[in-house]
Design a protein around this motif. Structure first.
Motif, PDB file in Angstrom:
ATOM      1  N   MET A 215       0.828  -1.203   0.000  1.00  0.00           N
ATOM      2  CA  MET A 215       0.000   0.000   0.000  1.00  0.00           C
ATOM      3  C   MET A 215       0.869   1.262   0.000  1.00  0.00           C
ATOM      4  SD  MET A 215      -3.069   0.990   2.676  1.00  0.00           S
ATOM      5  CE  MET A 215      -1.968   0.897   4.095  1.00  0.00           C
ATOM      6  N   GLU A 216       1.939   1.244   0.799  1.00  0.00           N
ATOM      7  CA  GLU A 216       2.849   2.390   0.884  1.00  0.00           C
ATOM      8  C   GLU A 216       3.526   2.656  -0.470  1.00  0.00           C
ATOM      9  OE1 GLU A 216       7.115   3.364   3.067  1.00  0.00           O
ATOM     10  OE2 GLU A 216       5.609   2.188   4.179  1.00  0.00           O
ATOM     11  N   TYR A 218       2.589   1.506  -3.532  1.00  0.00           N
ATOM     12  CA  TYR A 218       1.603   1.776  -4.597  1.00  0.00           C
ATOM     13  C   TYR A 218       1.105   3.216  -4.530  1.00  0.00           C
ATOM     14  CZ  TYR A 218      -2.556   1.261  -7.528  1.00  0.00           C
ATOM     15  OH  TYR A 218      -3.496   1.416  -8.512  1.00  0.00           O
ATOM     16  N   ASN A 219       0.719   3.651  -3.354  1.00  0.00           N
ATOM     17  CA  ASN A 219       0.149   4.999  -3.222  1.00  0.00           C
ATOM     18  C   ASN A 219       1.173   6.091  -3.482  1.00  0.00           C
ATOM     19  OD1 ASN A 219      -2.402   4.011  -2.683  1.00  0.00           O
ATOM     20  ND2 ASN A 219      -2.159   4.091  -0.460  1.00  0.00           N
ATOM     21  N   ASP A 220       2.441   5.804  -3.254  1.00  0.00           N
ATOM     22  CA  ASP A 220       3.492   6.763  -3.581  1.00  0.00           C
ATOM     23  C   ASP A 220       3.801   6.748  -5.075  1.00  0.00           C
ATOM     24  OD1 ASP A 220       6.140   8.283  -2.270  1.00  0.00           O
ATOM     25  OD2 ASP A 220       6.552   7.233  -4.145  1.00  0.00           O
ATOM     26  N   GLU A 223       0.648   8.090  -7.462  1.00  0.00           N
ATOM     27  CA  GLU A 223      -0.157   9.251  -7.112  1.00  0.00           C
ATOM     28  C   GLU A 223      -0.143  10.367  -8.168  1.00  0.00           C
ATOM     29  OE1 GLU A 223       1.102  11.123  -3.538  1.00  0.00           O
ATOM     30  OE2 GLU A 223       3.175  11.442  -4.191  1.00  0.00           O
ATOM     31  N   PRO A 230      -5.996   6.740  -3.849  1.00  0.00           N
ATOM     32  CA  PRO A 230      -5.178   5.854  -3.012  1.00  0.00           C
ATOM     33  C   PRO A 230      -5.902   4.540  -2.727  1.00  0.00           C
ATOM     34  CG  PRO A 230      -5.149   8.089  -2.155  1.00  0.00           C
ATOM     35  CD  PRO A 230      -6.198   8.069  -3.228  1.00  0.00           C
ATOM     36  N   LYS A 232      -6.887   1.388  -0.504  1.00  0.00           N
ATOM     37  CA  LYS A 232      -7.093   1.198   0.932  1.00  0.00           C
ATOM     38  C   LYS A 232      -6.627  -0.182   1.380  1.00  0.00           C
ATOM     39  CE  LYS A 232     -10.842   4.349   2.159  1.00  0.00           C
ATOM     40  NZ  LYS A 232     -12.157   4.427   2.820  1.00  0.00           N
TER      41      LYS A 232
END
Length: 373
Positions: A215-216, A218-220, A223, A230, A232
């Motif tokens: 998650m960390e 992917y969302n970085d 973005e 983002p 979840k």
């Protein structure tokens, strides 16, 4: 022709059966599991219902035969990020009849308009874009698990109704037993041996750690793409739960730089090779066959998603992940092909990685949009 809302057990069953009717003579089609389709439309199991809504319909002819289906949905986290409020339509199936197709499109469009939408994207999923997403227009071969398959004539329906291509999704195929290009291998080995660079495969025992790391990253890493939302933790947890029956922990790899999560790739054995012939069912007999096919093994894998943090892009981490993967896969003497699916034509970096591995073109899907008058 009559439009009927999906509202009870019988119409829910008909929603599944119509696909089997439409593809009954197509040798390439592999029927998705009924339970996977049903999960998408179950508010208790699909987290997208927490920020969205959907509806489904059947189309019957004058003899009562179901000849088509469609679903429409609104993801409130994405709908208002476009120039006009945009909903989605998907799970479209139809006989080769333009009037029937347009009646289904009109039904989805009307519902979306009544709910404030000014456009619709399709065919897409009421969920993440790693499954049931896109219109197949090139590469009509047996699909891998979760990949959309449809008749070639569907494209004409979408074009004539006024859908325009928003972007293409490219799927490439990598022959696992062939060596990587020399330059790719050289970079990968150099990265893999750099001080502070470590690599780990997924572990069910530490699933929460790896879900958080994914998650960390992917969302970085994603973005800056248009209309990014983002991901979840609960969505990832549900995805890994659905993959659990077919998952091989050593096909899911993470890269760390001085302990910081930096890059990942999620690959699964192609479950479609396990469920082929099940006709969507998963009763006791099918479960026994599934366990046997899982034990015997399949010869194709599918890369579902990759990602790298922005600060570590162009560091060659993806190359090193593929090397780690190959170190595990080759001694198994089982897999022949890795399907690298699917990458938007806007994602030059990922397409470049595909090219660097020596992968060749496999399939092309379209995500299309109809702007309402």
């Amino acid at each position: 022709m009559t439009i009927i809302p999906v509202s009870d057990k019988q119409t829910s069953k008909d929603f599944l059966e119509v696909a089997r009717f439409i593809y009954k003579n197509d040798k390439n089609w592999i029927c998705p599991l009924d339970q996977d389709i049903n999960t998408i439309f179950n508010p208790d199991k699909n987290p997208f219902f927490k920020h969205g809504k959907c509806n489904r319909w059947l189309l019957k002819d004058n003899n009562g035969q179901t000849i088509g289906r469609v679903a429409a949905f609104i993801n409130e986290k994405k709908a208002f990020q476009y120039d006009q409020p945009t909903g989605g339509m998907g799970f479209f199936e139809c006989i080769n009849d333009k009037k029937a197709a347009f009646k289904l499109f009109d039904t989805a469009k009307l519902w979306l308009e009544e709910n404030g939408m000014k456009a619709m994207d399709g065919p897409i999923n009421f969920g993440e874009n790693d499954s049931f997403w896109g219109l197949l227009v090139e590469g009509f071969t047996p699909p891998s698990f979760g990949m959309n398959y449809n008749h070639p004539y569907y494209h004409d329906f979408f074009i004539e109704y006024g859908f325009k291509t928003e972007y293409e999704q490219i799927t490439n195929h990598l022959a696992v037993r062939n060596p990587f290009p020399e330059r790719f291998t050289k970079i990968a080995n150099w990265v893999a041996n750099k001080p502070g660079y470590t690599f780990e495969h997924f572990s069910k025992k530490n699933a929460e750690k790896y879900v958080n790391d994914l998650m960390e990253i992917y969302n970085d890493g994603w973005e800056d793409f248009d209309n990014f939302v983002p991901i979840k933790k609960e969505t990832l947890q549900e995805s890994f739960k659905m993959m659990e029956a077919i998952m091989d922990e050593k096909l899911i790899w993470f890269a760390y730089v001085n302990g910081e999560p930096a890059s990942f790739v999620v690959i699964i054995p192609d479950a479609n090779q396990m469920i082929k012939g099940f006709n969507g069912k998963l009763g006791l007999i099918e479960k026994l066959k599934f366990v046997y096919k899982r034990w015997v093994g399949v010869n194709r894998m599918r890369a579902i998603v990759m990602g790298t943090k922005k600060s570590f892009q162009k560091h060659g981490l993806e190359s090193a992940l593929f090397i780690k993967l190959k170190e595990y896969v080759l001694p198994l003497d089982q897999y022949d092909e890795l399907e690298l699916s699917w990458v938007g034509d806007f994602n030059d970096k990922m397409l470049s990685i595909h090219q660097a591995t020596g992968a060749t073109f496999g399939k092309r899907h379209l995500t299309m949009r109809k702007i309402f008058s």
